[in-house]
Design a protein around this motif. Structure first.
Motif, PDB file in Angstrom:
ATOM      1  N   MET A 123       0.974  -1.300   0.151  1.00 52.74           N
ATOM      2  CA  MET A 123      -0.132   0.170  -0.025  1.00 52.74           C
ATOM      3  C   MET A 123       0.891   1.322   0.013  1.00 52.74           C
ATOM      4  O   MET A 123       1.871   1.267   0.882  1.00 52.74           O
ATOM      5  N   LEU A 124       0.376   2.092  -0.732  1.00 60.47           N
ATOM      6  CA  LEU A 124       1.028   3.418  -0.955  1.00 60.47           C
ATOM      7  C   LEU A 124       0.487   4.558   0.046  1.00 60.47           C
ATOM      8  O   LEU A 124      -0.693   4.695   0.269  1.00 60.47           O
ATOM      9  N   TYR A 125       1.579   5.377   0.814  1.00 61.10           N
ATOM     10  CA  TYR A 125       0.865   6.325   1.586  1.00 61.10           C
ATOM     11  C   TYR A 125       1.836   7.682   0.956  1.00 61.10           C
ATOM     12  O   TYR A 125       2.682   7.628   0.321  1.00 61.10           O
ATOM     13  N   GLN A 126       1.098   8.815   1.287  1.00 54.89           N
ATOM     14  CA  GLN A 126       1.628  10.196   0.755  1.00 54.89           C
ATOM     15  C   GLN A 126       2.857  10.535   1.283  1.00 54.89           C
ATOM     16  O   GLN A 126       4.088  10.691   0.736  1.00 54.89           O
ATOM     17  N   THR A 127       2.925  10.506   2.616  1.00 55.09           N
ATOM     18  CA  THR A 127       4.145  10.589   3.582  1.00 55.09           C
ATOM     19  C   THR A 127       4.179   9.742   4.872  1.00 55.09           C
ATOM     20  O   THR A 127       3.218   9.078   5.180  1.00 55.09           O
ATOM     21  N   CYS A 155      -6.019   4.489   4.903  1.00 54.65           N
ATOM     22  CA  CYS A 155      -6.071   5.485   3.568  1.00 54.65           C
ATOM     23  C   CYS A 155      -4.735   5.959   3.015  1.00 54.65           C
ATOM     24  O   CYS A 155      -3.919   6.132   3.892  1.00 54.65           O
ATOM     25  N   SER A 156      -4.604   5.883   1.692  1.00 53.28           N
ATOM     26  CA  SER A 156      -3.287   6.488   1.000  1.00 53.28           C
ATOM     27  C   SER A 156      -2.943   7.935   1.277  1.00 53.28           C
ATOM     28  O   SER A 156      -1.913   8.419   1.125  1.00 53.28           O
ATOM     29  N   TYR A 157      -4.013   8.619   1.445  1.00 53.17           N
ATOM     30  CA  TYR A 157      -4.264  10.114   1.722  1.00 53.17           C
ATOM     31  C   TYR A 157      -4.959  10.694   2.500  1.00 53.17           C
ATOM     32  O   TYR A 157      -6.368  10.311   2.524  1.00 53.17           O
ATOM     33  N   VAL A 158      -4.826  11.615   3.502  1.00 53.45           N
ATOM     34  CA  VAL A 158      -5.302  12.216   4.405  1.00 53.45           C
ATOM     35  C   VAL A 158      -5.410  13.672   4.210  1.00 53.45           C
ATOM     36  O   VAL A 158      -4.526  14.342   4.345  1.00 53.45           O
TER      37      VAL A 158
END
Length: 200
Positions: A98-102, A112-115
């Protein structure tokens, strides 16, 4: 009489320049201390240090979730938003992760990948997340960061404080420190030359 006035003015100028140099050195030390207790820990504690290439496998928007906040946050800061989940193929290992923003995104909400930031207009949040999802589907291959030690199986899109950012943070206090030291050295040289001229 005129000579005494010139000497007095010179001493005042040297004192002011010396105070300026010492002030610049003191300010640069405070900036070093501030960077050392704020930015450096985030950089050293981050395990996502190795850059590789990620390829998008799927980017889905789930139902709305509530943003879990850190301890001590107020309930009024909790807000719902669509949950974007991006799964990528890690080129370095071939794993599906899974990819996360930071790094901060994983701490805020690991689902979630983006908050997003708190916005009063929920439609703007939804439109932004949909735009991000479409960009991932359009540009499927991009650089990302992973943990070479294997502590974290997830990957991040960008680091909060990359190496270049850390060097840039240290640039300004270094320039200020160098300038302050240079002013002090020049003042001391001027004082030495004045004493030498008077002795001769």
């Amino acid at each position: 009489m005129l000579g005494k006035k010139l000497v007095t003015a010179q001493k005042r100028g040297e004192t002011r320049a010396l105070c300026l140099g010492l002030g610049m050195v003191a300010c640069s030390m405070m900036m070093y201390f501030f960077i050392g207790i704020t930015i450096v820990p985030f950089y050293t504690n981050s395990v996502w240090t190795t850059e590789t290439v990620c390829k998008v496998l799927k980017a889905n928007i789930k139902d709305k979730v509530f943003c879990p906040n850190s301890k001590g946050s107020e309930d009024e800061e909790i807000f719902p938003y669509p949950c974007l989940q991006v799964w990528v193929n890690l080129t370095a290992s071939g794993q599906e992760v899974m990819l996360y923003q930071t790094e901060d995104t994983l701490e805020k909400n690991p689902k979630c990948s983006y908050v997003p930031d708190k916005l009063e207009n929920s439609k703007e949040v939804k439109a932004r997340i949909e735009t991000i999802a479409s960009n991932f589907k359009k540009y499927q291959t991009f650089p990302c960061y992973y943990d070479p030690g294997g502590t974290q199986t997830s990957v991040i899109l960008s680091r909060l404080y990359p190496s270049k950012g850390l060097l840039f943070a240290f640039l300004w206090p270094t320039l200020m420190f160098t300038g302050g030291c240079l002013i002090i050295v020049l003042v001391k040289i001027s004082q030495y030359v004045s004493v030498l001229s008077a002795w001769q």
